[in-house]
Design a protein around this motif. Structure first.
Motif, mmCIF file in Angstrom:
data_model
loop_
_atom_site.group_PDB
_atom_site.id
_atom_site.type_symbol
_atom_site.label_atom_id
_atom_site.label_comp_id
_atom_site.label_asym_id
_atom_site.label_seq_id
_atom_site.Cartn_x
_atom_site.Cartn_y
_atom_site.Cartn_z
ATOM 1 N N LEU A 51 -0.833 -9.540 -3.159
ATOM 2 C CA LEU A 51 0.111 -8.430 -2.987
ATOM 3 C C LEU A 51 1.557 -8.891 -3.099
ATOM 4 O O LEU A 51 2.360 -8.277 -3.811
ATOM 5 C CB LEU A 51 -0.096 -7.752 -1.633
ATOM 6 N N THR A 52 1.886 -9.988 -2.419
ATOM 7 C CA THR A 52 3.284 -10.428 -2.443
ATOM 8 C C THR A 52 3.661 -10.913 -3.838
ATOM 9 O O THR A 52 4.773 -10.654 -4.312
ATOM 10 C CB THR A 52 3.547 -11.534 -1.398
ATOM 11 N N TYR A 53 2.732 -11.593 -4.504
ATOM 12 C CA TYR A 53 3.004 -12.013 -5.889
ATOM 13 C C TYR A 53 3.342 -10.803 -6.751
ATOM 14 O O TYR A 53 4.333 -10.793 -7.473
ATOM 15 C CB TYR A 53 1.805 -12.758 -6.473
ATOM 16 N N LYS A 54 2.507 -9.779 -6.651
ATOM 17 C CA LYS A 54 2.716 -8.590 -7.478
ATOM 18 C C LYS A 54 3.990 -7.855 -7.081
ATOM 19 O O LYS A 54 4.718 -7.358 -7.938
ATOM 20 C CB LYS A 54 1.519 -7.651 -7.368
ATOM 21 N N LEU A 55 4.241 -7.779 -5.783
ATOM 22 C CA LEU A 55 5.467 -7.124 -5.315
ATOM 23 C C LEU A 55 6.682 -7.769 -5.952
ATOM 24 O O LEU A 55 7.612 -7.100 -6.387
ATOM 25 C CB LEU A 55 5.589 -7.235 -3.792
ATOM 26 N N LYS A 56 6.641 -9.083 -6.016
ATOM 27 C CA LYS A 56 7.782 -9.810 -6.553
ATOM 28 C C LYS A 56 7.910 -9.631 -8.062
ATOM 29 O O LYS A 56 9.005 -9.530 -8.590
ATOM 30 C CB LYS A 56 7.637 -11.302 -6.235
ATOM 31 N N PHE A 89 2.039 6.134 3.798
ATOM 32 C CA PHE A 89 2.680 4.852 3.465
ATOM 33 C C PHE A 89 3.471 4.989 2.173
ATOM 34 O O PHE A 89 4.635 4.600 2.077
ATOM 35 C CB PHE A 89 1.638 3.744 3.298
ATOM 36 N N SER A 90 2.809 5.532 1.178
ATOM 37 C CA SER A 90 3.405 5.670 -0.140
ATOM 38 C C SER A 90 4.695 6.488 -0.079
ATOM 39 O O SER A 90 5.706 6.123 -0.681
ATOM 40 C CB SER A 90 2.384 6.335 -1.061
ATOM 41 N N GLU A 91 4.640 7.556 0.686
ATOM 42 C CA GLU A 91 5.803 8.429 0.849
ATOM 43 C C GLU A 91 6.945 7.696 1.563
ATOM 44 O O GLU A 91 8.121 7.976 1.333
ATOM 45 C CB GLU A 91 5.394 9.663 1.662
ATOM 46 N N VAL A 143 6.365 2.302 1.210
ATOM 47 C CA VAL A 143 5.629 1.045 1.394
ATOM 48 C C VAL A 143 4.734 0.899 0.173
ATOM 49 O O VAL A 143 3.763 1.633 0.010
ATOM 50 C CB VAL A 143 4.789 1.048 2.689
ATOM 51 N N ASN A 144 5.082 -0.045 -0.689
ATOM 52 C CA ASN A 144 4.448 -0.112 -2.003
ATOM 53 C C ASN A 144 3.389 -1.195 -2.158
ATOM 54 O O ASN A 144 3.022 -1.572 -3.256
ATOM 55 C CB ASN A 144 5.514 -0.272 -3.078
ATOM 56 N N GLU A 185 1.544 4.907 -9.432
ATOM 57 C CA GLU A 185 1.700 3.682 -10.227
ATOM 58 C C GLU A 185 2.482 2.581 -9.506
ATOM 59 O O GLU A 185 2.164 1.407 -9.599
ATOM 60 C CB GLU A 185 2.443 4.000 -11.526
ATOM 61 N N THR A 186 3.520 3.004 -8.809
ATOM 62 C CA THR A 186 4.441 2.044 -8.209
ATOM 63 C C THR A 186 3.870 1.351 -6.979
ATOM 64 O O THR A 186 4.455 0.403 -6.465
ATOM 65 C CB THR A 186 5.744 2.744 -7.780
ATOM 66 N N CYS A 187 2.731 1.835 -6.504
ATOM 67 C CA CYS A 187 2.148 1.301 -5.273
ATOM 68 C C CYS A 187 0.981 0.374 -5.600
ATOM 69 O O CYS A 187 0.136 0.677 -6.442
ATOM 70 C CB CYS A 187 1.682 2.447 -4.394
#
Lengths: 210, 210
Positions: free
Chosen positions: A202-207, B166-168, B171-172, B186-188
DNA sequence: CATTGTGAACTCATTCACAGCG
DNA sequence: CGCTGTGAATGAGTTCACAATG
């Protein structure tokens, strides 16, 4: 049915298909197309047909798949059309949570024994009615209760030792929750459930993907 | 460093490499070859080099990789060289177990808020010192405490609703423990941890590979 | 005639093999 | 000389496209 090599991912998807079929049955559907099932599971329709094609011809051309029949077929394929007895080692927070988890019994997975090495825990009776046994009694208990699946929820430092004990007791399928690689003989199967690896992803993708 | 497409599996393996490097450092190793690291992680040595090669040239030809430096590099790649704040929804057995899990804080993942919708739970103070908040306060709390990762440990029937909240709240990244497919924009990002699917895989293999 | 079942095409991932280099 | 870094070869898995059929 052809017996070519079956992708590991196919088995995972069958498990997904099964769940959606349960929901479809609940919603009153009698038949379902590969397109609809694929959409529900977020995969390609051809993928659904190919996955099922490894094991037989379960559909009706021009119509689709019978929701109830296909459930039964998948249960047979996954060998979940019967009960499985499980033993768990490491009755900490996570172990206790799993023992009380509703999802296992409803799917035919039953904890029939719980083990620990902590003198303060051994002998205690859990809310499920199960008494925590001494890890030293594992081998005997496995035979007595016909345990076929071992669940490891110990700290990583002792996980390998527990795996060895299970393996020696002829328990050839292990579900390992400890964040460590365990090494077992060829004949023993291991599936790992590793929380922090998922967080790392998750953190990898977030970044990178945002 | 080339920015070609990176296999998902590479990220998972980087997480494994990192763990083994920690152990190697603990055991006093200064350098490690791709062959040794590969052996420890049960993969092919070329795989290790290729995985690392996606992100840079971290090795010394003829010698290997510096155990400490490579740890730092992987931490940077996975973006785990800093702290991440997490919020969890559904404080049942599993949720409570995760809140007390030792592994998260030591790796920089901190639960900073816990939510539930059960009136009997809201306001209770957990052993970690965290007070269970009303799910309705989630959005506000996310902002206040800078929560970037959401953890879902609710029953499946409400998991989608929680994901929506969460999404709203922007928090992605979600870690979903409920055995259900959740649909998000998509962004989550979502990673699923699904116990029964792993059991299904075990029983399938038990039936077929033995 | 709508949908399955499946060979062929394609995409993605892993492993090989060796040039490059400290 | 030994091990990394990487293009090329191989292998695995997915998707396409259409023939088969209830």
């Amino acid at each position: 049915m052809k017996t070519g090599k079956i992708p590991k991912a196919t088995i995972t998807r069958l498990s997904f298909y099964y769940r959606q079929l349960e929901l479809l049955e609940f919603d009153g559907y009698r038949m379902v197309s590969s397109e609809k099932l694929a959409w529900l599971c977020q995969v390609n329709p051809a993928q659904v047909r190919k996955d099922l094609g490894y094991f037989g011809e379960f559909g009706v051309r021009g119509v689709g798949y019978d929701v109830i029949d296909l459930q039964q077929e998948i249960k047979k394929i996954l060998a979940v059309n019967r009960n499985w007895n499980m033993g768990i080692v490491g009755i900490g927070n996570l172990g206790s949570a799993l023992l009380q988890h509703q999802n296992f019994p409803t799917r035919g997975f039953s904890f029939v024994a719980a083990f620990d090495s902590d003198e303060n825990k051994i002998g205690k009776v859990l809310s499920s009615g199960l008494m925590i046994k001494d890890i030293r009694d594992l081998k005997e208990t496995v035979k007595e209760l016909n345990i076929e699946i071992g669940v490891i929820t110990t700290p990583p430092s002792v996980a390998q030792g527990v795996a060895d004990i299970f393996s020696e007791a002829q328990v050839n399928a292990l579900l390992n929750f400890s964040p460590t690689q365990i090494h077992v003989p060829e004949t023993c199967l291991v599936e790992n459930i590793d929380f922090t690896i998922k967080l790392d992803i998750l953190t990898y993708k977030l970044k990178n993907e945002i």
